[in-house]
Design a protein around this motif. Structure first.
Motif, PDB file in Angstrom:
ATOM      1  N   ILE A 232       0.356  -0.949  -0.079  1.00 11.08           N
ATOM      2  CA  ILE A 232       0.279  -0.427  -0.079  1.00 11.08           C
ATOM      3  C   ILE A 232       0.533   1.620   0.053  1.00 11.08           C
ATOM      4  CG2 ILE A 232      -1.757   1.202   1.367  1.00 11.08           C
ATOM      5  CD1 ILE A 232      -2.193  -1.849  -0.076  1.00 11.08           C
ATOM      6  N   SER A 233       0.993   1.913  -1.306  1.00  9.53           N
ATOM      7  CA  SER A 233       1.909   2.831  -1.037  1.00  9.53           C
ATOM      8  C   SER A 233       1.517   4.077  -0.814  1.00  9.53           C
ATOM      9  CB  SER A 233       2.938   2.586  -2.252  1.00  9.53           C
ATOM     10  OG  SER A 233       1.488   3.272  -3.870  1.00  9.53           O
ATOM     11  N   ASN A 234       0.073   4.081  -0.998  1.00 10.84           N
ATOM     12  CA  ASN A 234      -0.719   5.571  -0.619  1.00 10.84           C
ATOM     13  C   ASN A 234      -1.926   5.225  -0.546  1.00 10.84           C
ATOM     14  OD1 ASN A 234      -1.458   4.868  -3.131  1.00 10.84           O
ATOM     15  ND2 ASN A 234       0.052   6.842  -4.251  1.00 10.84           N
ATOM     16  N   MET A 235      -2.639   6.260   0.641  1.00 13.65           N
ATOM     17  CA  MET A 235      -3.782   5.936   0.158  1.00 13.65           C
ATOM     18  C   MET A 235      -4.660   6.932  -0.949  1.00 13.65           C
ATOM     19  SD  MET A 235      -4.097   4.231   3.187  1.00 13.65           S
ATOM     20  CE  MET A 235      -6.532   4.150   2.922  1.00 13.65           C
ATOM     21  N   VAL A 249       4.996   6.615  -4.657  1.00 13.70           N
ATOM     22  CA  VAL A 249       4.687   5.075  -4.535  1.00 13.70           C
ATOM     23  C   VAL A 249       6.520   4.466  -4.564  1.00 13.70           C
ATOM     24  CG1 VAL A 249       4.027   3.020  -6.192  1.00 13.70           C
ATOM     25  CG2 VAL A 249       2.735   5.439  -6.180  1.00 13.70           C
ATOM     26  N   ILE A 250       6.814   5.175  -5.364  1.00 14.76           N
ATOM     27  CA  ILE A 250       8.147   4.565  -5.419  1.00 14.76           C
ATOM     28  C   ILE A 250       9.131   4.673  -4.080  1.00 14.76           C
ATOM     29  CG2 ILE A 250      11.124   5.128  -6.398  1.00 14.76           C
ATOM     30  CD1 ILE A 250       9.141   3.283  -8.205  1.00 14.76           C
ATOM     31  N   GLU A 251       8.722   5.801  -3.011  1.00  9.79           N
ATOM     32  CA  GLU A 251       9.333   6.640  -1.918  1.00  9.79           C
ATOM     33  C   GLU A 251       8.953   5.198  -0.986  1.00  9.79           C
ATOM     34  OE1 GLU A 251       9.440  11.152  -2.776  1.00  9.79           O
ATOM     35  OE2 GLU A 251       8.503  10.241  -1.174  1.00  9.79           O
ATOM     36  N   THR A 252       7.748   4.853  -0.883  1.00  4.33           N
ATOM     37  CA  THR A 252       7.313   3.934   0.216  1.00  4.33           C
ATOM     38  C   THR A 252       7.643   2.869  -0.034  1.00  4.33           C
ATOM     39  OG1 THR A 252       5.321   5.962   0.326  1.00  4.33           O
ATOM     40  CG2 THR A 252       4.500   3.044   1.117  1.00  4.33           C
ATOM     41  N   THR A 253       7.919   2.596  -1.921  1.00  5.00           N
ATOM     42  CA  THR A 253       8.417   0.569  -1.513  1.00  5.00           C
ATOM     43  C   THR A 253       9.726   0.507  -1.256  1.00  5.00           C
ATOM     44  OG1 THR A 253       8.515   1.459  -4.530  1.00  5.00           O
ATOM     45  CG2 THR A 253       6.760   0.279  -3.346  1.00  5.00           C
ATOM     46  N   GLU A 254      10.445   1.760  -0.849  1.00  5.01           N
ATOM     47  CA  GLU A 254      11.605   1.455  -0.414  1.00  5.01           C
ATOM     48  C   GLU A 254      12.009   1.638   0.981  1.00  5.01           C
ATOM     49  OE1 GLU A 254      13.802   4.784  -2.239  1.00  5.01           O
ATOM     50  OE2 GLU A 254      13.455   3.659  -4.852  1.00  5.01           O
TER      51      GLU A 254
END
Ligand code: R1P
Length: 271
Positions: A232-235, A249-254
């Motif tokens: 869940i990369s963002n709400m 999205v990329i930041e959260t997956t990192e």
């Protein structure tokens, strides 16, 4: 189609010195880092494989990594193809066909998705229990190739119950929070509007993205067992008062990389 599958398969086999893979992994936006864990890797760029499309999206490297993970022979797609890139549903799912031809029986699909369920938080991992196809298309439309699967495939257990059980117990052992829910596949490339997110929640969706559903349909058609994990990369739109971006999205997956790697490695060991 069979001829193309066999040509891709033959090319990949030529590059391999070791055993053929039994487990397939499709690594979603920002999640390709998992392929770096694969030992004795053979790396094959998509552009070198006959009939393979190429990756055009940031966070999708565009190569196959084949080797060992937790003592298992795996083939990982470091990057996938999306319908919104302009590929047909058949092109998007072609690698799943090739994996099956190589002998892959179990498929782990992963993706970055927006959280629709308001009890989720960005950074959660979600086990996909089922999906809703909102893409308005289906990779099986057209003449059915009987050698590949039946005309009317059963989708009542699109995500394998036993593998879901394995993933849950792995998360427990790791003391890792694992949400569960229904993934909604939209075409993209736009993110959903707030009203669309509200509608998808009413329809029973917990997370939304622009991939996975076609791959899972083809995997089921081919008789493969599927496990799905969303990051869940963002709400999704309308839940928090902030715009959505692929950078986020990329930041959260990192940020969740470690949890994701730990969970997948443990699952693969038992799978
Ligand atoms: C949007 O940020 C992109 O991230 C997700 C969406 O589907 C879309 O492609 O990518 P994956 O589903 O490939 O993880």
């Amino acid at each position: 189609m069979i001829e193309q599958i066999n040509e891709s398969k033959a090319y990949i086999e030529q590059q391999l010195s070791g055993q053929l893979p039994k487990i397939g992994l499709i690594l979603g936006s920002g999640l390709g880092v998992l392929a770096d864990e694969i030992e004795n890797p053979t790396v094959i760029s998509y552009k070198d494989i006959p009939h393979f499309p190429t990756s055009t999206v940031a966070g999708h490297k565009g190569q196959l990594v084949i080797g060992e993970l937790q003592g298992k022979n795996v083939i990982a797609m470091q990057g996938r193809f999306h319908y919104y890139e302009g590929y047909t549903m058949q092109q998007v799912t072609f690698p799943v066909r090739v994996m099956k031809a190589l002998g892959v029986e179990r498929l782990l699909v992963t993706n970055a998705a927006g959280g629709i369920n308001e009890s989720f938080d960005a950074g959660n991992l979600m086990l996909i229990t089922d999906h809703i196809n909102m893409m308005g298309d289906n990779p099986l439309i057209g003449p059915n190739v009987e050698e590949l699967g039946p005309r009317f495939p059963d989708m009542s257990q699109a995500y394998d119950k036993d593998l879901i059980g394995v993933a849950k117990s792995c998360a427990d052992e790791l003391d890792l929070q694992l949400q569960e829910g229904v993934y909604v596949g939209n075409t993209g490339p736009v993110y959903e509007t707030s009203s669309e997110v509200k509608m998808l929640r009413t329809l029973g969706g917990d997370a939304v993205g622009m991939s996975t559903v076609p791959e899972v349909i083809v995997a089921n058609h081919a008789g493969m067992k599927v496990l799905g994990i969303s990051c869940i990369s963002n709400m999704a739109a309308g839940i928090l008062d902030q715009p959505l971006s692929h950078d986020e999205v990329i930041e959260t997956t990192e940020r969740v990389r470690e949890d994701f790697i730990q969970l997948v490695k443990k699952v693969i060991k038992i799978m």
